[in-house]
Design a protein around this motif. Structure first.
Motif, PDB file in Angstrom:
ATOM      1  N   HIS A 108     -32.857 -12.105  25.082  1.00 50.19           N
ATOM      2  CA  HIS A 108     -34.092 -12.175  23.792  1.00 50.19           C
ATOM      3  C   HIS A 108     -33.846 -10.851  23.491  1.00 50.19           C
ATOM      4  O   HIS A 108     -34.518 -11.032  22.240  1.00 50.19           O
ATOM      5  CB  HIS A 108     -34.902 -11.797  24.394  1.00 50.19           C
ATOM      6  CG  HIS A 108     -35.076 -13.443  25.278  1.00 50.19           C
ATOM      7  ND1 HIS A 108     -35.721 -14.735  24.566  1.00 50.19           N
ATOM      8  CD2 HIS A 108     -35.518 -13.399  26.521  1.00 50.19           C
ATOM      9  CE1 HIS A 108     -35.424 -15.730  25.115  1.00 50.19           C
ATOM     10  NE2 HIS A 108     -35.684 -15.270  26.342  1.00 50.19           N
ATOM     11  N   GLY A 110     -32.888  -9.111  20.369  1.00 50.56           N
ATOM     12  CA  GLY A 110     -31.475  -9.539  18.781  1.00 50.56           C
ATOM     13  C   GLY A 110     -30.303  -8.477  18.727  1.00 50.56           C
ATOM     14  O   GLY A 110     -29.510  -8.388  17.694  1.00 50.56           O
ATOM     15  N   GLN A 113     -25.526  -7.878  20.099  1.00 50.65           N
ATOM     16  CA  GLN A 113     -24.794  -8.957  19.713  1.00 50.65           C
ATOM     17  C   GLN A 113     -23.679  -9.186  19.823  1.00 50.65           C
ATOM     18  O   GLN A 113     -23.280 -10.585  19.998  1.00 50.65           O
ATOM     19  CB  GLN A 113     -24.641  -8.465  17.894  1.00 50.65           C
ATOM     20  CG  GLN A 113     -24.781  -8.586  16.533  1.00 50.65           C
ATOM     21  CD  GLN A 113     -25.167  -8.197  15.095  1.00 50.65           C
ATOM     22  OE1 GLN A 113     -23.320  -7.435  15.417  1.00 50.65           O
ATOM     23  NE2 GLN A 113     -25.738  -7.872  14.515  1.00 50.65           N
ATOM     24  N   SER A 128     -26.578 -18.177  19.090  1.00 50.74           N
ATOM     25  CA  SER A 128     -27.482 -17.769  18.694  1.00 50.74           C
ATOM     26  C   SER A 128     -28.427 -18.577  18.022  1.00 50.74           C
ATOM     27  O   SER A 128     -27.922 -19.524  17.121  1.00 50.74           O
ATOM     28  CB  SER A 128     -26.984 -16.030  18.070  1.00 50.74           C
ATOM     29  OG  SER A 128     -26.258 -16.511  17.055  1.00 50.74           O
ATOM     30  N   GLU A 129     -29.902 -18.007  17.683  1.00 52.02           N
ATOM     31  CA  GLU A 129     -30.823 -18.542  16.823  1.00 52.02           C
ATOM     32  C   GLU A 129     -32.050 -18.356  16.951  1.00 52.02           C
ATOM     33  O   GLU A 129     -32.411 -16.562  18.183  1.00 52.02           O
ATOM     34  CB  GLU A 129     -31.508 -19.858  17.870  1.00 52.02           C
ATOM     35  CG  GLU A 129     -32.431 -20.816  17.224  1.00 52.02           C
ATOM     36  CD  GLU A 129     -32.491 -22.244  17.975  1.00 52.02           C
ATOM     37  OE1 GLU A 129     -31.632 -22.603  18.427  1.00 52.02           O
ATOM     38  OE2 GLU A 129     -33.587 -22.187  18.508  1.00 52.02           O
ATOM     39  N   GLU A 130     -32.331 -17.168  15.576  1.00 55.12           N
ATOM     40  CA  GLU A 130     -33.661 -16.721  15.314  1.00 55.12           C
ATOM     41  C   GLU A 130     -34.900 -17.431  15.360  1.00 55.12           C
ATOM     42  O   GLU A 130     -34.633 -18.507  14.933  1.00 55.12           O
ATOM     43  CB  GLU A 130     -33.829 -16.373  13.415  1.00 55.12           C
ATOM     44  CG  GLU A 130     -34.530 -15.706  14.144  1.00 55.12           C
ATOM     45  CD  GLU A 130     -34.578 -14.632  12.270  1.00 55.12           C
ATOM     46  OE1 GLU A 130     -35.102 -14.486  11.297  1.00 55.12           O
ATOM     47  OE2 GLU A 130     -32.855 -14.625  11.540  1.00 55.12           O
ATOM     48  N   ARG A 131     -35.715 -16.542  16.437  1.00 56.40           N
ATOM     49  CA  ARG A 131     -36.886 -17.669  16.616  1.00 56.40           C
ATOM     50  C   ARG A 131     -38.146 -16.742  15.973  1.00 56.40           C
ATOM     51  O   ARG A 131     -38.188 -15.753  16.696  1.00 56.40           O
ATOM     52  CB  ARG A 131     -37.526 -17.830  17.925  1.00 56.40           C
ATOM     53  CG  ARG A 131     -36.057 -18.722  17.993  1.00 56.40           C
ATOM     54  CD  ARG A 131     -37.354 -20.279  18.220  1.00 56.40           C
ATOM     55  NE  ARG A 131     -36.528 -21.600  18.049  1.00 56.40           N
ATOM     56  CZ  ARG A 131     -36.573 -22.844  17.895  1.00 56.40           C
ATOM     57  NH1 ARG A 131     -37.769 -22.155  17.358  1.00 56.40           N
ATOM     58  NH2 ARG A 131     -35.866 -23.367  17.940  1.00 56.40           N
ATOM     59  N   ASN A 132     -38.777 -17.166  15.080  1.00 59.65           N
ATOM     60  CA  ASN A 132     -39.497 -16.029  14.355  1.00 59.65           C
ATOM     61  C   ASN A 132     -39.803 -14.993  14.490  1.00 59.65           C
ATOM     62  O   ASN A 132     -38.781 -13.881  13.615  1.00 59.65           O
ATOM     63  CB  ASN A 132     -41.401 -15.783  15.632  1.00 59.65           C
ATOM     64  CG  ASN A 132     -41.687 -17.597  15.603  1.00 59.65           C
ATOM     65  OD1 ASN A 132     -41.345 -17.754  15.000  1.00 59.65           O
ATOM     66  ND2 ASN A 132     -42.462 -18.161  16.600  1.00 59.65           N
ATOM     67  N   THR A 133     -40.247 -14.108  15.420  1.00 58.34           N
ATOM     68  CA  THR A 133     -39.434 -12.439  15.552  1.00 58.34           C
ATOM     69  C   THR A 133     -38.740 -12.076  16.439  1.00 58.34           C
ATOM     70  O   THR A 133     -37.487 -10.951  16.616  1.00 58.34           O
ATOM     71  CB  THR A 133     -40.402 -11.588  15.834  1.00 58.34           C
ATOM     72  OG1 THR A 133     -40.625 -11.664  16.661  1.00 58.34           O
ATOM     73  CG2 THR A 133     -41.658 -11.847  14.694  1.00 58.34           C
ATOM     74  N   THR A 134     -38.188 -12.756  16.816  1.00 56.98           N
ATOM     75  CA  THR A 134     -36.917 -12.613  18.139  1.00 56.98           C
ATOM     76  C   THR A 134     -35.774 -13.547  17.200  1.00 56.98           C
ATOM     77  O   THR A 134     -35.822 -13.895  17.198  1.00 56.98           O
ATOM     78  CB  THR A 134     -36.980 -12.827  19.381  1.00 56.98           C
ATOM     79  OG1 THR A 134     -37.470 -14.835  19.146  1.00 56.98           O
ATOM     80  CG2 THR A 134     -38.558 -12.001  19.898  1.00 56.98           C
ATOM     81  N   VAL A 135     -34.683 -12.780  18.246  1.00 61.10           N
ATOM     82  CA  VAL A 135     -33.711 -13.448  18.255  1.00 61.10           C
ATOM     83  C   VAL A 135     -32.907 -13.959  19.645  1.00 61.10           C
ATOM     84  O   VAL A 135     -32.967 -12.905  20.543  1.00 61.10           O
ATOM     85  CB  VAL A 135     -32.376 -12.593  17.430  1.00 61.10           C
ATOM     86  CG1 VAL A 135     -30.980 -13.611  17.336  1.00 61.10           C
ATOM     87  CG2 VAL A 135     -32.507 -12.907  16.050  1.00 61.10           C
TER      88      VAL A 135
END
Length: 160
Positions: A108, A110, A113, A128-135
């Motif tokens: 969790h 970001g 990499q 990878s997927e960006e969720r609100n403020t986290t990757v």
């Protein structure tokens, strides 16, 4: 015959009688008071409705997020529901025929990499997927438990 004398008349001006204002309801009966049950319903109904809506929203959001990649952990299996050009993962049972990949590690962070570089050789890549403020980064290996054998390696363009 003589007429009897008339009573004395008081000619002093008298104050005028105050006019009584006509009632505002113009002679209609006053409206009935609301029943106790209705008064209680007005006081309690609004907050109860608000609580019910909030609880419903939490239940719906909880059920939706169970299949999201951010909820996965090592050992879960995922299925690519993307269009072939851009992957989109959802969590599925490892014994289902569409359980394409097995998650070996979840990060969790970001900034990590290359989180999957230290994973075993059977890891072919990451998602990878960006969720609100986290990757969220999933390290993926082919699912060997899948009925019919492992899925072919994907040919996604670029890194995911």
């Amino acid at each position: 015959m003589t007429t009897p004398p008339l009573p004395a008349v008081d000619d002093t001006p008298k104050p005028a009688e105050p006019l009584t204002p006509e009632p505002e309801n113009h002679g209609l009966p006053a409206p009935a008071e609301p029943s106790r049950l209705r008064r209680l319903g007005k006081r309690v109904g609004g907050p109860l409705l608000l609580v019910a809506l909030m609880a419903g929203g939490l239940i719906v959001s909880g059920n939706i997020s169970k299949s999201e990649p951010a909820a996965s952990k090592a050992g879960d299996c995922v299925h690519d529901i993307g269009d072939g050009k851009k992957p989109k993962m959802e969590i599925v049972a490892c014994t289902k025929p569409n359980a394409d990949y097995k998650v070996t590690k979840v990060s969790h962070d970001g900034s990590a990499q290359h989180a999957c570089d230290s994973e075993p050789e059977d890891v072919f890549g990451s998602y990878s997927e960006e969720r609100n403020t986290t990757v969220v980064i999933l390290c993926l290996a082919l699912n060997t438990e899948r009925p019919g054998g492992p899925a072919p390696l994907p040919n996604w363009p670029g890194e995911h």
